[in-house]
Design a protein around this motif. Structure first.
Motif, PDB file in Angstrom:
ATOM      1  N   GLY A 638      43.561  56.252  45.540  1.00 24.57           N
ATOM      2  CA  GLY A 638      44.763  57.104  45.375  1.00 24.57           C
ATOM      3  C   GLY A 638      44.472  58.552  45.154  1.00 24.57           C
ATOM      4  N   PHE A 639      45.583  59.315  45.006  1.00 27.07           N
ATOM      5  CA  PHE A 639      45.417  60.811  44.605  1.00 27.07           C
ATOM      6  C   PHE A 639      45.604  60.956  43.221  1.00 27.07           C
ATOM      7  CE2 PHE A 639      47.796  60.595  48.999  1.00 27.07           C
ATOM      8  CZ  PHE A 639      46.845  61.229  49.634  1.00 27.07           C
ATOM      9  N   THR A 640      45.016  62.061  42.938  1.00 28.74           N
ATOM     10  CA  THR A 640      44.725  62.547  41.458  1.00 28.74           C
ATOM     11  C   THR A 640      46.097  63.207  40.834  1.00 28.74           C
ATOM     12  OG1 THR A 640      43.524  64.478  42.085  1.00 28.74           O
ATOM     13  CG2 THR A 640      42.207  62.545  41.458  1.00 28.74           C
ATOM     14  N   LEU A 641      46.477  62.992  39.917  1.00 33.33           N
ATOM     15  CA  LEU A 641      47.881  63.616  39.341  1.00 33.33           C
ATOM     16  C   LEU A 641      47.574  64.116  38.091  1.00 33.33           C
ATOM     17  CD1 LEU A 641      50.349  60.779  40.116  1.00 33.33           C
ATOM     18  CD2 LEU A 641      49.607  62.842  41.806  1.00 33.33           C
ATOM     19  N   ASP A 642      48.410  65.004  37.507  1.00 31.75           N
ATOM     20  CA  ASP A 642      48.052  65.391  35.900  1.00 31.75           C
ATOM     21  C   ASP A 642      48.710  64.559  35.100  1.00 31.75           C
ATOM     22  OD1 ASP A 642      51.075  65.548  35.867  1.00 31.75           O
ATOM     23  OD2 ASP A 642      51.068  67.796  35.753  1.00 31.75           O
ATOM     24  N   GLY A 666      30.584  66.653  30.124  1.00 30.31           N
ATOM     25  CA  GLY A 666      29.432  65.938  30.904  1.00 30.31           C
ATOM     26  C   GLY A 666      29.980  65.289  32.152  1.00 30.31           C
ATOM     27  N   ALA A 667      29.223  64.991  33.169  1.00 33.33           N
ATOM     28  CA  ALA A 667      29.405  64.199  34.366  1.00 33.33           C
ATOM     29  C   ALA A 667      29.644  62.631  34.136  1.00 33.33           C
ATOM     30  CB  ALA A 667      28.552  64.341  35.583  1.00 33.33           C
ATOM     31  N   ASP A 668      29.051  62.254  33.142  1.00 35.26           N
ATOM     32  CA  ASP A 668      29.338  60.772  32.480  1.00 35.26           C
ATOM     33  C   ASP A 668      30.611  60.487  32.213  1.00 35.26           C
ATOM     34  OD1 ASP A 668      27.048  59.246  33.560  1.00 35.26           O
ATOM     35  OD2 ASP A 668      26.067  59.039  31.695  1.00 35.26           O
ATOM     36  N   ILE A 669      31.159  61.402  31.461  1.00 39.14           N
ATOM     37  CA  ILE A 669      32.772  61.272  31.291  1.00 39.14           C
ATOM     38  C   ILE A 669      33.452  61.025  32.308  1.00 39.14           C
ATOM     39  CG2 ILE A 669      34.519  61.984  29.444  1.00 39.14           C
ATOM     40  CD1 ILE A 669      32.161  60.685  28.202  1.00 39.14           C
ATOM     41  N   LEU A 670      33.333  62.172  33.247  1.00 38.45           N
ATOM     42  CA  LEU A 670      34.099  61.920  34.332  1.00 38.45           C
ATOM     43  C   LEU A 670      33.823  60.656  35.345  1.00 38.45           C
ATOM     44  CD1 LEU A 670      36.097  63.984  35.812  1.00 38.45           C
ATOM     45  CD2 LEU A 670      34.225  64.894  37.215  1.00 38.45           C
ATOM     46  N   ARG A 671      32.766  60.141  35.364  1.00 43.29           N
ATOM     47  CA  ARG A 671      32.398  59.051  35.897  1.00 43.29           C
ATOM     48  C   ARG A 671      33.265  57.816  35.173  1.00 43.29           C
ATOM     49  NH1 ARG A 671      27.714  59.410  39.628  1.00 43.29           N
ATOM     50  NH2 ARG A 671      27.181  57.128  39.193  1.00 43.29           N
ATOM     51  N   LEU A 672      32.933  57.895  33.796  1.00 46.79           N
ATOM     52  CA  LEU A 672      33.667  57.022  33.214  1.00 46.79           C
ATOM     53  C   LEU A 672      35.151  56.786  33.331  1.00 46.79           C
ATOM     54  CD1 LEU A 672      33.543  54.637  31.316  1.00 46.79           C
ATOM     55  CD2 LEU A 672      33.319  56.399  29.212  1.00 46.79           C
ATOM     56  N   TRP A 673      35.770  57.970  33.263  1.00 48.04           N
ATOM     57  CA  TRP A 673      37.146  58.325  33.852  1.00 48.04           C
ATOM     58  C   TRP A 673      37.458  57.309  35.152  1.00 48.04           C
ATOM     59  CZ3 TRP A 673      38.966  61.213  37.988  1.00 48.04           C
ATOM     60  CH2 TRP A 673      40.500  60.984  38.348  1.00 48.04           C
ATOM     61  N   VAL A 674      36.755  57.735  35.951  1.00 47.09           N
ATOM     62  CA  VAL A 674      36.903  57.069  37.305  1.00 47.09           C
ATOM     63  C   VAL A 674      36.769  55.393  37.195  1.00 47.09           C
ATOM     64  CG1 VAL A 674      35.977  56.588  39.505  1.00 47.09           C
ATOM     65  CG2 VAL A 674      36.098  58.792  38.616  1.00 47.09           C
ATOM     66  N   ALA A 675      35.678  54.823  36.453  1.00 46.31           N
ATOM     67  CA  ALA A 675      35.600  53.574  36.366  1.00 46.31           C
ATOM     68  C   ALA A 675      36.728  53.012  35.456  1.00 46.31           C
ATOM     69  CB  ALA A 675      34.285  53.150  35.400  1.00 46.31           C
ATOM     70  N   GLN A 676      37.229  53.696  34.368  1.00 44.85           N
ATOM     71  CA  GLN A 676      38.362  53.150  33.718  1.00 44.85           C
ATOM     72  C   GLN A 676      39.797  53.006  34.372  1.00 44.85           C
ATOM     73  OE1 GLN A 676      38.202  55.720  30.259  1.00 44.85           O
ATOM     74  NE2 GLN A 676      37.465  53.799  28.960  1.00 44.85           N
ATOM     75  N   ARG A 684      45.800  59.336  36.912  1.00 43.37           N
ATOM     76  CA  ARG A 684      46.029  60.585  36.235  1.00 43.37           C
ATOM     77  C   ARG A 684      45.009  60.981  35.548  1.00 43.37           C
ATOM     78  NH1 ARG A 684      52.346  59.598  33.698  1.00 43.37           N
ATOM     79  NH2 ARG A 684      53.208  58.698  35.676  1.00 43.37           N
ATOM     80  N   ILE A 685      45.166  62.209  35.206  1.00 45.10           N
ATOM     81  CA  ILE A 685      43.932  63.120  34.397  1.00 45.10           C
ATOM     82  C   ILE A 685      44.498  64.392  33.735  1.00 45.10           C
ATOM     83  CG2 ILE A 685      42.913  64.545  36.329  1.00 45.10           C
ATOM     84  CD1 ILE A 685      40.072  63.783  35.216  1.00 45.10           C
ATOM     85  N   GLY A 686      43.695  64.544  32.587  1.00 46.10           N
ATOM     86  CA  GLY A 686      44.200  65.736  31.771  1.00 46.10           C
ATOM     87  C   GLY A 686      43.522  65.726  30.503  1.00 46.10           C
ATOM     88  N   ALA A 687      43.589  66.574  29.631  1.00 45.25           N
ATOM     89  CA  ALA A 687      43.015  66.677  28.156  1.00 45.25           C
ATOM     90  C   ALA A 687      42.880  65.369  27.580  1.00 45.25           C
ATOM     91  CB  ALA A 687      43.511  67.916  27.651  1.00 45.25           C
ATOM     92  N   LYS A 688      44.392  64.979  27.211  1.00 47.19           N
ATOM     93  CA  LYS A 688      44.394  63.734  26.472  1.00 47.19           C
ATOM     94  C   LYS A 688      43.688  62.362  27.116  1.00 47.19           C
ATOM     95  CE  LYS A 688      48.768  65.195  24.402  1.00 47.19           C
ATOM     96  NZ  LYS A 688      50.174  64.857  24.318  1.00 47.19           N
TER      97      LYS A 688
END
Length: 968
Positions: A638-642, A666-676, A684-688
């Motif tokens: 899908g697409f990325t939203l806030d 770090g990039a691993d946190i971004l990768r973990l966001w994708v995996a989760q 959705r992605i944002g500070a929280k």
């Protein structure tokens, strides 16, 4: 008795085997990740993985990269896309494949050309005054610069691949193959030149493909126009409605639907400022009569009679501009009424103004009934200069704003007495995805690929036409993840028109064909079809690139002694950039040594918009040139939203840049966001959200850190065979065997969220909160030769090898850190490992069922003790010796067969079948189990802290029997 004073207390801290590791609690990923990237590059890890298949024993697996445009910094959608691809590539490599990944870039086309034109406009230069080859060289240089920038940004994400030798659509070999693939269309009969309306950008002066179009809200003029009959209908006007007044000069018919109920209506009374006339007669669809009268400010009207559809048969209308002063007879022609199924009574009037040059339905009706095409609109969106009344007026201005053409037509219709009503409406309207300017449908000669023509080739296993082959591929040859992608692509292919291949641009691969002077597109010899000419073109492109097409003398050189060059004209349109990327299977999968034997990829993965983009064009292109789809799996994200679910935009200030996330976390946190995340829907992605991801990461890191510490100094001599292990360790092995299947099946099915959740829950629930919690005592306090301690460390070793490799495709940096903490070395890397084989014999369903009961009882005990701790009755569970009442005799026997007090981390524990008192603690989800709190009796062991009656009665002061023996 053990004294509990500083003067007499014995300190046994140095005798306890506490975890030892240099693995830091704080990851420091932003600073440390570049070090691992440099290390991987130094040891040539991608090439070393390829070398593992030197004997050819590993099954190849190829994910073919959909090429991003080389024209700007990466956004979060790029990061999502490349990270998912990296999960797939790494996981399949570690599952025993030779998993290859060749990153690529789309380098031709409007996005890059537009950037160069913007630079020209800023300098006040005219692009058309510059030599074509010089202009193309600037585009090439621009693309090269962004390829280098984006390559480093992708690598920073931890994406593995053949970065040293990516594919670029502007490489000479790529351009040669694209031309060669196009000439297959030329030779197999799919290519033709036609004149039909296409989506046209007046600002960019080119046709656009559907994939280059985006829809935005737009305010359009709406008009209701009278078409008067030459005779018939009692002189009543047929009323049409349109949102494109500028198309009225191109009208050639009015369409009706025989299935719609029509009526003859008389205007009886008018409101103020009405443009209707009292007493005039109008023909309208009954379902729409009221809305039309309201728009025309008619206060009262009468339905006079039915109008049967056969009254329209053969009826001739007059064009609204017929006989108008200054028209010079331009519109003095018959306007027939024609039946059309596309006409509805959902909106409008029940009649459709038909301009065959400016709409697909209109064009199809025109073809069916032989209506003439018009050529009134120039490439820049203005009327031809010699068009009466409107010559030179723009529909869309160069800046993308509305020109005067609409208003001029409205005024002219009013002056001619044809305007019944006017208004405005806001609706979704096509815009160029690059210039953001509105588009128009414009009739223009273009080159098309016919998708329903029987092709002159022998690749007919899946059909004889492009459409047949594509639909068969979708139905029978390709697996879609998620499954709904199949229906989406199928419906698009099923209803799509012929493919518009040509663009009126400069930066791209030209349509390498020649047309015969004086011949018509319908003539058999209109196109030069000569294999020798085609071979010469390919050879020239291989040596010099596509720029050579634009050099002086090229036509004469390639036609040479084969045909008379003067008899042919060279085509200078460029190919739709989707044809470029749709051809990548040929010059990447087919031609490269790291491609595939059959030119078919295991996986194509992109965003859901690529059902009408890359998946679509690749499918059409390959079905024409190789007879089937070039992929076996199509995976979409899908697409990325806030965080609020809003689309990201710079104007809203809610964008999340990958580099900002990397700099902070770090990039691993971004990768973990994708995996989760569930990537099959919008994410959705944002500070929280990122903070929550980082918290999950810390929990996982702590688990791995404990494991590393517990394994300090582990040697093979300690290893215990599974059959000799205590039941708790055998249960952990059972769970590992279960997970091995889940992980492999999950990765193979591209279910990364499922893989991560299974592993994360195992680490946090089964290990940290259960197994590690229980075995800390044995690890810290048992003697080194204790069976329980040796079995625990053996299991820890088995856990280590599986968890580090299973997590490695997702957390590529962290797992390298964990691996090197235990196995340092110049050539060491977790990414050179495969998933360890896990013996099926570890599975033990009976043991698992037994331990489900044990864990249920344990939860009741720990919940009871937690109440005592929260009420500050005790400080730690070792201060307790609860009495546990069990109703179920079988469960009671099970609990007596294991060291249940140790499992509950209490100093002592009594199990009984006696009825429990009413005040006993009961956990609702653990029926038949009741717990009565009692304090542990005895002294506290100074070494293990258990409270036992024998403490103080041994050689070593203040120790229990187990600790006394461990101390020797």
């Amino acid at each position: 008795m053990c004294a509990d004073t500083p003067e007499t207390a014995v300190d046994y801290r140095d005798t306890v085997f506490l975890p030892e590791t240099e693995f830091p609690m704080r990851a420091g990923l932003p600073m440390r990740e570049p070090e691992w990237l440099a290390r991987w590059e130094k040891i040539g890890i991608y090439d070393r993985l390829r070398a593992k298949n030197a004997d050819g024993a590993r099954t190849p697996f190829t994910l073919h990269d959909g090429p991003p445009y080389a024209n700007g910094h990466l956004h979060i959608g790029h990061a999502l896309n490349k990270t998912i691809k990296d999960f797939i590539v790494r996981a399949h490599q570690m599952m025993g494949h030779d998993s290859r990944y060749v990153p690529g870039w789309d380098c031709h086309g409007l996005p890059i050309e537009w950037k160069i034109e913007e630079q020209y406009r800023a300098k006040g230069l005219d692009k058309d005054a510059v030599d074509t080859v010089a202009f193309r060289q600037e585009c090439r240089k621009f693309a090269e610069g962004w390829v280098d920038i984006q390559r480093e940004e992708f690598k920073r994400l931890g994406v593995t691949g053949n970065w040293a030798d990516p594919y670029l659509t502007m490489n000479y070999h790529a351009e040669a193959v694209i031309a060669e693939e196009f000439m297959k269309f030329l030779m197999n009969g799919a290519l033709y030149q036609g004149s039909k309306p296409v989506m046209w950008s007046p600002v960019e002066k080119t046709a656009l493909a559907e994939a280059e179009v985006e829809y935005h809200d737009h305010t359009s003029h709406t008009i209701w126009v009278r078409f008067k009959p030459v005779s018939g209908l009692d002189g009543a006007s047929v009323v049409i409605w349109t949102t494109t007044p500028w198309t009225i000069p191109q009208n050639r018919a009015v369409a009706y639907n025989p299935a719609i109920a029509y009526g003859l209506y008389r205007v009886d009374a008018l409101e103020e400022k009405s443009t209707a006339t009292e007493g005039e007669m109008l023909v309208l669809a009954d379902a729409l009569a009221q809305s039309v009268m309201t728009a025309a400010k008619v206060a009262g009207f009468t339905r006079v009679r039915d109008v049967a559809a056969d009254e329209f048969d053969g009826l001739i209308l007059r064009h609204p501009y017929a006989g108008v002063e200054g028209a010079n007879g331009e519109w003095d022609f018959d306007v027939p009424m024609l039946p059309g199924d596309h006409v509805t009574d959902d909106a409008g009037t029940g009649f459709v103004h038909t301009a065959p040059s400016h709409g697909d339905d209109d064009y199809q009706l025109g073809v069916k009934f032989g209506l003439p095409m018009t050529y009134n609109v120039e490439p820049d969106g203005s009327y031809r200069a010699d068009l009466p009344l409107f010559g030179g007026e723009a529909i869309i201005l160069p800046d993308g704003k509305e020109g005067p053409a609409n208003v001029s037509n409205i005024k002219q219709l009013a002056w001619a007495g044809a305007l019944l009503a006017k208004g405005k409406m806001r609706h979704s309207y096509p815009h160029s995805w690059r210039s953001k300017a509105p588009l128009i449908y414009r009739n223009t000669p273009q080159w098309f690929a016919a998708i329903d023509v029987d092709l002159a080739d022998d690749m007919n296993d899946y059909g004889t036409t492009i459409r047949q082959r594509a639909l068969t591929s979708i139905e029978d040859l390709v697996k879609f993840t998620p499954a709904k992608g199949q229906n989406r692509l199928h419906s698009m292919i099923e209803t799509r028109p012929d493919w518009v291949l040509s663009r009126q641009r400069a930066w791209g691969v030209p349509l390498t064909c020649f047309t015969k002077r004086g011949a018509k597109p319908t003539d058999a010899d209109f196109l030069l079809r000569d294999p020798q000419v085609n071979a010469r073109i390919v050879a020239e492109f291989e040596e010099h690139g596509a720029d050579v097409w634009y050099t002086e003398g090229f036509k004469e050189r390639v036609l040479g002694n084969l045909v008379n060059a003067e008899d042919y004209e060279q085509v200078f349109d460029v190919l739709d950039v989707w044809f470029d990327s749709g051809s990548t299977h040929a010059f990447v999968l087919r031609d490269r040594p790291d491609g595939t034997k059959d030119g078919i990829a295991d996986v194509y993965l992109e965003g859901t918009d690529q059902h009408r983009g890359w998946f679509h064009s690749s499918l059409l292109q390959a079905c024409a040139t190789k007879g089937r789809a070039p992929y076996r799996n199509v995976v979409t994200h899908g697409f990325t939203l806030d965080e609020k679910g809003m689309k990201m935009s710079k104007s809203l200030g809610n964008t999340v840049a990958p580099q900002e996330v990397i700099d902070e976390y770090g990039a691993d946190i971004l990768r973990l966001w994708v995996a989760q995340s569930d990537y099959t829907v919008d994410l959705r992605i944002g500070a929280k959200i990122l903070k929550g991801t980082a918290d999950s990461y810390r929990r996982l890191r702590n688990t791995l850190r404990f494991m590393l510490g517990a394994l300090a100094g582990f040697e093979e001599a300690e290893r215990v065979a599974p059959a000799d292990m205590p039941e708790l360790e055998q249960w952990v092995l059972h769970r590992l065997a279960q997970l091995d299947t889940q992980v492999r099946e999950g990765y193979a099915a591209f279910d990364f969220q499922g893989v991560f959740q299974s592993l994360f829950n195992f680490c946090t629930v089964d290990l940290s909160a259960f197994y590690f919690d229980i075995r800390k005592d044995a690890l810290y306090c048992d003697a080194p030769d204790s069976l329980t301690r040796r079995a625990t460390r053996t299991v820890m070793d088995l856990l280590f090898h599986r968890l580090t490799t299973w997590f490695a495709p997702i957390l590529c940096f962290t797992m390298e850190d964990v691996w090197l903490s235990r196995f340092p070395g110049e050539d060491s890397s977790v990414h050179l490992q495969d998933f360890p084989a896990t013996p099926e014999g570890w599975l033990n369903a009976d043991l698992a069922a037994k331990w489900d009961g044990i864990r249920r009882a344990r939860r009741a005990v720990t919940a009871a003790l937690e109440i005592q701790r929260s009420e500050k009755v005790i400080g730690a569970s070792l201060e307790a010796a609860p009495v546990v009442h069990i109703d179920d005799g079988a469960l009671l026997a099970v609990l007596k067969s294991v060291p249940f007090a140790d499992l509950c981390i209490t100093s002592d524990l009594q199990l009984t079948a006696d009825p429990a008192p009413n005040e006993a603690f009961r956990l609702p989800e653990a029926s038949g189990i009741a717990v009565v709190f009692e304090r542990a009796m005895g002294e506290k062991c100074a070494r293990c802290w258990k409270i036992l009656p024998d403490v103080g009665s041994h050689k070593h002061p203040c120790t229990c029997a187990r600790c006394n023996a461990a101390l020797g």
